[in-house]
Design a protein around this motif. Structure first.
Motif, PDB file in Angstrom:
ATOM      1  N   LEU A 120      23.975  62.601  19.900  1.00 62.17           N
ATOM      2  CA  LEU A 120      25.328  62.308  20.533  1.00 62.17           C
ATOM      3  C   LEU A 120      25.838  63.825  20.921  1.00 62.17           C
ATOM      4  N   VAL A 145      29.141  57.065  26.691  1.00 61.46           N
ATOM      5  CA  VAL A 145      29.911  56.466  25.519  1.00 61.46           C
ATOM      6  C   VAL A 145      31.365  56.648  25.987  1.00 61.46           C
ATOM      7  N   CYS A 148      37.047  57.100  23.157  1.00 63.50           N
ATOM      8  CA  CYS A 148      37.576  56.344  22.013  1.00 63.50           C
ATOM      9  C   CYS A 148      38.994  55.984  21.816  1.00 63.50           C
ATOM     10  N   PHE A 219      32.043  52.068  17.993  1.00 66.50           N
ATOM     11  CA  PHE A 219      31.585  51.570  19.322  1.00 66.50           C
ATOM     12  C   PHE A 219      30.059  51.046  19.164  1.00 66.50           C
ATOM     13  N   SER A 221      26.271  49.658  20.836  1.00 64.37           N
ATOM     14  CA  SER A 221      25.760  49.355  22.101  1.00 64.37           C
ATOM     15  C   SER A 221      25.496  48.122  22.385  1.00 64.37           C
ATOM     16  N   TRP A 226      34.327  49.638  22.191  1.00 64.47           N
ATOM     17  CA  TRP A 226      34.837  50.313  20.887  1.00 64.47           C
ATOM     18  C   TRP A 226      35.623  48.972  20.307  1.00 64.47           C
TER      19      TRP A 226
END
Length: 489
Positions: A120, A145, A148, A219, A221, A226
């Motif tokens: 990440l 990603v 958030c 979150f 995949s 989220w």
């Protein structure tokens, strides 16, 4: 030899199940769709299934993250993560993420976490925008990603830290968990609370933390989104919101083990998060962990589960393993050694690396010096040539040597310092940094020390001496299991 049941009666193979009539080719095609852990379990069903799995080599252990391929390292004042790896692997795995979205010829990439081969990290676009990605350096697969959402909270001066949860033996899907961290509060006149419009409130600051129901953003995949999830606490809290602010720290890493995410939080407690049951536990730090200005506490995973390690003083290494067998989870001390005599015996007493000294470290590993070559101002040289220039010492002279430990609490005349790089996932080995000059592999069972090679970044001597620090380190375990969801290969 016949198999027998609990009463001692002979039993035969069960060939009457729904998959029994299937030809071996069809059965193999069905079994290879299972995740590795399920495939391994299928070998125990019957001899015919065992034969199909083994003769067709369906179980590919070489694809799983079982070896250390290097370390992603974040140095103070450097905004791109460095990569410390074996020289033989330098051509296959690179720490330079020049395949990131909109990276172009200049590639940012600051590693925030690692879990079982996935990394990440955050990156910056040409116009200064921040993006977050999950990627697999071994296959160059990546997936963005999205930002958030901010959690609903009345607590001031907080920020979010993201952690990866991924188990390739169960699924190719992964999750990113966002956990609240607390920043410092201004203290004019020695007071705890700021008097500005952003002042915190005493009644909130004295509330328990973590709360009985902790709201986290996760979150997935699988969905690409989220989700706000509530986790119920099992057991006691750790302290108060105010108490968390006295432990800002730098590295608060996480470890994933058997479907559970363990997060190192402020005040050195560990948050054990079960993503399957939506419950969590607070695990207090090991006894003897003392408040220091720069506390050394590293959480990781190794052969027997979850480990943590601490450096007391300058070079006393302590290692614990988490015992989860009873009602109360507790840390069990398994190793306690002072490394000072070994360091002094081999003349490793330099208080700080410098350009001339740092260029003489030898080893089978080398730093790729990504920051040094970032903008090609040193393009007349290459990383391989720089690594060859650093080879002067013999590693083998240290590997099998016996030495006597010191029982003193202090490290005598040793003027350097130790940092923890991480644990080996399948061997009881802890990796250390000696004065950010050389990497060491310390074998917990035999107390042997192996010098890996140079970790001092090229050009780092231009930074101020008191700002030459290793902020964080993540062991990288290559994984060749293919991800497909919401990403590109």
């Amino acid at each position: 030899m016949d198999r027998r049941d609990q009463q001692g009666e002979a039993v035969t193979e069960n060939n009457t199940g729904p998959l029994a009539p299937l030809p071996d080719d069809v059965l193999a095609d069905v079994l290879r769709r299972l995740p590795p852990r399920g495939l391994a379990a299928s070998r125990c069903v019957c001899k015919s299934w065992l034969a199909v799995v083994d003769t067709r080599r369906l179980l590919r252990a070489d694809l799983l993250p079982i070896s250390v391929g290097g370390f992603f390292m974040n140095f103070h004042n450097y905004y791109i993560s460095e990569f410390f790896a074996p020289l033989s692997d330098g051509a296959s795995i690179s720490g330079k993420h020049n395949y990131l979205p909109e990276a172009g010829c200049l590639s940012w990439g600051y590693v925030d976490d690692h879990c079982n081969g996935l990394v990440l990290l955050h990156d910056y676009t040409d116009n200064g925008g921040k993006i977050c990605c999950v990627l697999n350096p071994a296959t160059r697969w990546l997936a963005p990603v999205p930002p958030c959402p901010l959690p609903p909270t009345e607590i001031k001066h907080t920020f979010q830290v993201k952690y990866l949860a991924y188990d390739p033996t169960e699924s190719t899907d992964y999750e990113v968990v966002s956990v609240t961290r607390f920043g410092w509060v201004n203290k004019p006149g020695g007071c705890l609370y700021d008097t500005s419009r952003d002042a915190v409130y005493p009644e909130i600051e004295q509330s328990e933390w973590p709360p009985s129901v902790c709201i986290l953003h996760v979150f997935s995949s699988r969905t690409g989104q989220w989700e706000e999830r509530s986790f119920a606490r099992q057991g006691d809290s750790m302290g108060t919101v105010s108490g968390m602010r006295h432990w800002p720290g730098e590295q608060r890493n996480a470890a994933s083990w058997r479907g559970v995410l363990y997060v190192h939080c402020q005040t050195d407690y560990v948050m054990r998060i079960s993503l399957s049951s939506d419950k969590y536990h607070v695990i207090k730090p090991p006894p003897g962990i003392e408040v220091e200005h720069y506390p050394q506490f590293y959480l990781g995973k190794s052969t027997k589960g979850i480990y943590c390690a601490s450096i007391k003083g300058r070079c006393r290494l302590q290692v614990w393993i988490l015992d989860e067998s009873g009602c109360q989870m507790e840390w069990v001390l398994i190793h306690d050694r002072d490394l000072s005599k070994w360091l002094l015996k081999h003349k490793l007493e330099y208080p700080r690396p410098c350009a001339n000294y740092g260029s003489k470290i030898q080893g089978r590993w080398a730093l790729q010096d990504i920051n040094y070559y970032y903008d090609d101002h040193n393009r007349d040289h290459n990383m391989e040539e720089l690594a060859e220039e650093k080879i002067e010492w013999s590693v083998q002279a240290y590997e099998d040597e016996k030495f006597t430990w010191s029982s003193d609490d202090e490290c005598g005349c040793y003027g350097g310092h130790m940092d923890i790089l991480g644990f080996h996932p399948c061997k009881e080995i802890i990796f250390l940094s000696e004065s950010i000059t050389r990497g060491l592999a310390y074998h917990l069972n035999s107390s042997k020390v192996e010098v890996l090679g140079n970790i001092y970044p090229a050009g780092y001597e231009n930074e101020l001496g008191n700002e030459q620090l290793l902020n964080s380190s993540f062991p990288y375990t290559p994984c060749l299991v293919t991800q497909t969801a919401n990403g590109r290969s």
